[in-house]
Structure formats: structure tokens, C-alpha cells
Design an enzyme around this catalytic site. Structure first.
Site, PDB file in Angstrom:
ATOM      1  N   HIS A 214       0.624  -1.158   0.162  1.00  0.00           N
ATOM      2  CA  HIS A 214      -0.319  -0.266  -0.427  1.00  0.00           C
ATOM      3  C   HIS A 214       0.526   1.080  -0.303  1.00  0.00           C
ATOM      4  CE1 HIS A 214      -2.869   2.769   1.866  1.00  0.00           C
ATOM      5  NE2 HIS A 214      -3.375   2.515   1.455  1.00  0.00           N
TER       6      HIS A 214
ATOM      7  N   GLU B 298       0.085  -0.832  -4.959  1.00  0.00           N
ATOM      8  CA  GLU B 298      -0.771   0.125  -4.936  1.00  0.00           C
ATOM      9  C   GLU B 298      -0.659   1.343  -4.916  1.00  0.00           C
ATOM     10  OE1 GLU B 298      -3.567   2.846  -2.680  1.00  0.00           O
ATOM     11  OE2 GLU B 298      -2.107   2.273  -2.198  1.00  0.00           O
TER      12      GLU B 298
ATOM     13  N   ASP C 235      -1.989   6.383  -5.587  1.00  0.00           N
ATOM     14  CA  ASP C 235      -3.036   6.827  -5.817  1.00  0.00           C
ATOM     15  C   ASP C 235      -2.118   8.356  -6.830  1.00  0.00           C
ATOM     16  OD1 ASP C 235      -4.698   6.133  -2.821  1.00  0.00           O
ATOM     17  OD2 ASP C 235      -1.918   6.319  -2.598  1.00  0.00           O
TER      18      ASP C 235
ATOM     19  N   HIS D 190      -0.808  10.638  -2.647  1.00  0.00           N
ATOM     20  CA  HIS D 190      -1.943  10.138  -2.069  1.00  0.00           C
ATOM     21  C   HIS D 190      -3.101  11.641  -1.643  1.00  0.00           C
ATOM     22  CE1 HIS D 190      -5.080   9.557   1.293  1.00  0.00           C
ATOM     23  NE2 HIS D 190      -5.144   8.143   0.854  1.00  0.00           N
TER      24      HIS D 190
ATOM     25  N   GLU E 141      -5.053   3.294  -7.890  1.00  0.00           N
ATOM     26  CA  GLU E 141      -5.953   4.302  -7.638  1.00  0.00           C
ATOM     27  C   GLU E 141      -6.605   5.496  -8.202  1.00  0.00           C
ATOM     28  OE1 GLU E 141      -6.411   4.052  -2.925  1.00  0.00           O
ATOM     29  OE2 GLU E 141      -8.389   5.577  -3.363  1.00  0.00           O
TER      30      GLU E 141
HETATM   31  O1  G3P Z   1      -7.450   1.260  -2.063  1.00  0.00           O
HETATM   32  C1  G3P Z   1      -6.897   0.979  -1.085  1.00  0.00           C
HETATM   33  C2  G3P Z   1      -6.562   2.150   0.198  1.00  0.00           C
HETATM   34  O2  G3P Z   1      -5.049   2.842  -0.321  1.00  0.00           O
HETATM   35  C3  G3P Z   1      -7.461   3.681   0.122  1.00  0.00           C
HETATM   36  O3  G3P Z   1      -7.400   4.283   0.894  1.00  0.00           O
HETATM   37  O4  G3P Z   1      -7.164   6.479   1.541  1.00  0.00           O
HETATM   38  O5  G3P Z   1      -5.279   4.611   1.383  1.00  0.00           O
HETATM   39  O6  G3P Z   1      -5.854   5.924  -0.486  1.00  0.00           O
HETATM   40  P1  G3P Z   1      -6.403   4.937   0.910  1.00  0.00           P
HETATM   41 MG    MG Z   2      -4.758   4.383  -1.489  1.00  0.00          MG
END
Ligand code: G3P
Ligand code: MG
Length: 227
Positions: A6, A33, A35, A48, A100
Site C-alpha cells: 500500500h 498500490e 494514488d 495520496h 487508485e
Molecule cells: O485502495 C486501498 C486504499 O489505498 C484506499 O484508501 O486513502 O489509503 O487511498 P487510501
Molecule cells: Mg490508495
């Protein structure tokens, strides 16, 4: 169970930076993962928040800054805010990427970049997963590249997920660890969908979701759960 790094190995490295993703790959993460957001000059950048305040030494909104301005900031330990393209170059087939769609209006540009990676490099549609809390952006993306798997993100209970999952041909429902229970996981599985859980960082959280037979976890500490 799939262990997804993450924001990279963000428990030990500055989140969403090249060093964080490099570490995740070294640790053996099969998927990372990240953003994405659009900056003022139109490039997709990996960060993020909507602002740079929390994760860099700068101030202000990502969408108000040029790529040069963003990349002159320190995102932790001297790391820069990477572009999505830079992440593709770094990962280059060594892991899958869950992108994401975080910022506004990023679906088209993200689809364009993925399309180029598939056509010009060795990437395949299934090397990516697109997810978002912005379900309209998922629809926009899916209309452009239907072959790329979709994960539908929910902050709370996934009301009405069946209809949307059908429309998007989604592969997973991505839920918070705070809003999941065994009955819901079973129901989602019966609907032919996987369940991915964010964010699982402790052994206790891991045991809890493992007992529910979830399919994947997002964690800031991939080193704790990759066997
Ligand atoms: O995709 C899982 C997670 O990344 C979603 O929340 O706020 O960490 O981007 P966040
Ligand atoms: Mg995320």
C-alpha cells in the site's frame, strides 16, 4: 492471499515514492498500490492527498502546481513525487500495479498512459487493476479500456455493489477493515467477486481478515505478511 504493498513499503519508506515501490518489489510484493492525481501541466503524479502539505516540505494543491514545481519538493528522505510514467518504468513487469484514481478527472489520462504501456511496452491489461472511491471515474475508465480489471472501493458498507460490479465487470470489492464481516465476505464471494481489504498492518488485523477468507490485503508493511 494476495499481499498488496500500500503506497509501496510505506511503513518504512516515504509513501508513494520510487524508493518505497522499489523496496516493495525487493520484498517480493506481487502487486503495489498507488494514488494518482493530475498536476497543473497535465502529467499524472503519484501522491495520496490533494495537497502536498502532509507528505512533502511544500504547501498547496497538487493541481495548482506544475510538474517542475512538484518535483522540486522533498517527499521524504530526499525523494521526489514520482510521475505515474516513472513508476511504470521502475516496475517494468516485476509486479502488478493497482492504480487508485484519487484526484479529479484522472480517468482519461490514466487510460491513455496504460494504453501506451500495453501497445508500446510489454505490459498486459491484467498487469493493472484500477480502483477508486469515485465510481463515476471507474465508469469513464472502463469505457476506455474494458480489459483492465476494476476494484470498486467503498469507505463504508458497499450498498448496491452488485449492480455497479455488473456494469463495470468488476473483479473485486475493496473494503475497509472497519466495515467488513464474515457474512458480507461470503455474500460478495457468492456474487462472483473477490474481497480486498485496506489497510491491514498488524498481526491481529491480518488474522481477523484471514479468518474471513478475504482474497487480498493492502498493507504498509508487506515484509510482515509476504511468506
Ligand atoms: O485502495 C486501498 C486504499 O489505498 C484506499 O484508501 O486513502 O489509503 O487511498 P487510501
Ligand atoms: Mg490508495
Amino acid at each position: 492471499m494476495l499481499v498488496i504493498a500500500h503506497r509501496g513499503a510505506s511503513g518504512t519508506q516515504p509513501e508513494n515514492t520510487l524508493v518505497s515501490f522499489r523496496k516493495a518489489i525487493e520484498l517480493g510484493a506481487e502487486m503495489i498500490e498507488l494514488d494518482d492525481h493530475l498536476c497543473k501541466t497535465g502529467e499524472l503524479v503519484v501522491i495520496h492527498d490533494y495537497s502536498v502539505n502532509r507528505t512533502t516540505n511544500g504547501n498547496g494543491f497538487v493541481s495548482h502546481k506544475t510538474l517542475n514545481e512538484l518535483q522540486s519538493l522533498d517527499a521524504g528522505n530526499g525523494e521526489k513525487i514520482p510521475t505515474l510514467h516513472e513508476i511504470f518504468e521502475l516496475v517494468s513487469g516485476k509486479a502488478k500495479i493497482n492504480i487508485e484514481l484519487k484526484g479529479k478527472h484522472v480517468a482519461t489520462e490514466t487510460a491513455t498512459l496504460i494504453m501506451a504501456a500495453i501497445q508500446e511496452k510489454k505490459w498486459k491489461a491484467e498487469d493493472f487493476v484500477i480502483s477508486s472511491f469515485h465510481h463515476r471515474q471507474l465508469s469513464e475508465f472502463h469505457a476506455l479500456i474494458p480489459d483492465v480489471p476494476i476494484g470498486i472501493l467503498y469507505k463504508r458498507h458497499p450498498n448496491g455493489y452488485q449492480k455497479l460490479a455488473h456494469k463495470l465487470n468488476a473483479s473485486s470489492i475493496n473494503l475497509s477493515i472497519n466495515h467488513v464481516n464474515a457474512n458480507l465476505v461470503e455474500e460478495i464471494h457468492q456474487n462472483g467477486l473477490q474481497v480486498w481489504i485496506y489497510t491491514v498492518n498488524s498481526e491481529e488485523e491480518f488474522e481477523k481478515v484471514k479468518a474471513m477468507s478475504v482474497d487480498a490485503i493492502f498493507t504498509n508493511f508487506p515484509e510482515r505478511f509476504i511468506s
